[in-house]
Design an enzyme around this catalytic site. Sequence first.
Site, PDB file in Angstrom:
ATOM      1  N   GLY A  10     -15.986  28.074  41.072  1.00 24.16           N
ATOM      2  CA  GLY A  10     -14.654  28.514  41.452  1.00 24.16           C
ATOM      3  C   GLY A  10     -14.155  29.668  40.610  1.00 24.16           C
ATOM      4  CG  ASP A 102     -19.958  19.615  33.864  1.00 25.44           C
ATOM      5  OD1 ASP A 102     -20.217  19.487  32.662  1.00 25.44           O
ATOM      6  OD2 ASP A 102     -20.470  18.901  34.752  1.00 25.44           O
ATOM      7  CB  THR A 125     -12.762  25.549  35.507  1.00 21.61           C
ATOM      8  OG1 THR A 125     -12.123  24.656  36.427  1.00 21.61           O
ATOM      9  CG2 THR A 125     -12.929  24.840  34.166  1.00 21.61           C
ATOM     10  NE  ARG A 171     -13.885  20.187  39.517  1.00 25.36           N
ATOM     11  CZ  ARG A 171     -15.108  20.353  39.027  1.00 25.36           C
ATOM     12  NH1 ARG A 171     -16.143  20.465  39.840  1.00 25.36           N
ATOM     13  NH2 ARG A 171     -15.306  20.407  37.723  1.00 25.36           N
TER      14      ARG A 171
END
Length: 319
Positions: A10, A102, A125, A171
């Site tokens: 992302g 990650d 992120t 998330r």
Amino acid sequence: MPLAIMCSGGDAPGMNPAIKKFVDYLYEKGEKPYFVYNGLDGLIDGKIHPATHKDVGGILHRGGAIIRSSRSKRFYEYEYRKQAYENLKKHDITGLVVLGGDGSFRAMEKMSQEFPLNFVGIPTTIDNDIYGTDTCLGVDTALNVIRDALDKIRDTASTFSRAFVVEVMGRECGYLAVVSAITSGAEICLVPEVDFNWHVAREHLKREIRHGRNYVLAIVAEGTKMTFDIADWLENDIGMETRVTVLGHIQRGGSPTVNDRMLAFECTIRAVDHLLSATSSNKVVVVENGNFGMKEIDEIVNNKYQIDPELLGMLNRLD
């Protein structure tokens, strides 16, 4: 020593400042910078090109990444990882800076175990879910985007005496929701890390409504999957007209804040210096208690990030 930089996963505000610093700093060091375009897919497809000052002129204020990013299912297969390595080898590139999270670091760890490739990861992120670092590139900008949206939503919530449920990204990590709820004065916050106490929240809100509260702001982390459950509860149980706003991908865009630009510069310099020193490989730049450092990649990917308990404790006002 030619080095390359790549974005993976992302996008996050701050990638472009990191890309610019990578090019400028390598030229200052007398080394040759390369771009890997389109992330892991670009690595497989050989989208690797020399970078110049012209490529990075005027990009500091821009969100996203000029070299773009991707996720790649092909990278799970050995033949494509080998192809990616051979593409780097054509340019004599043995060191790679990776802006990602990650999953990106796991992918690069696998590749570096199979081929003689050194890499340094920069945690990038908005979810802020990378173990071993207090903050990631893009988080500060995302929080400011959310803050601006919440301030505006509160204006209309108070004017129309409504409840607003605002879903934020992250998330499975509730960091954005926690910090946004605290700094916006939200009445309710739901995160994956803490069970929501429906009974206590109901009693608290109804007591405040009896004493004159005429609107409610609820922040819900996307990982809870409870956005519309909370909206239904506020409408039908608490008895307040309710609207839902899903902020979505606006949180991943926008001009990076000063903090994210400075973080990008410092992380990139440390990543490049480490690769040029060639003392050891496969590290991740981290920030702990305001201090920059390096951690081994296996420590990062084999542990799970946890929100600071003190932050979570600040949500207990409903208890």
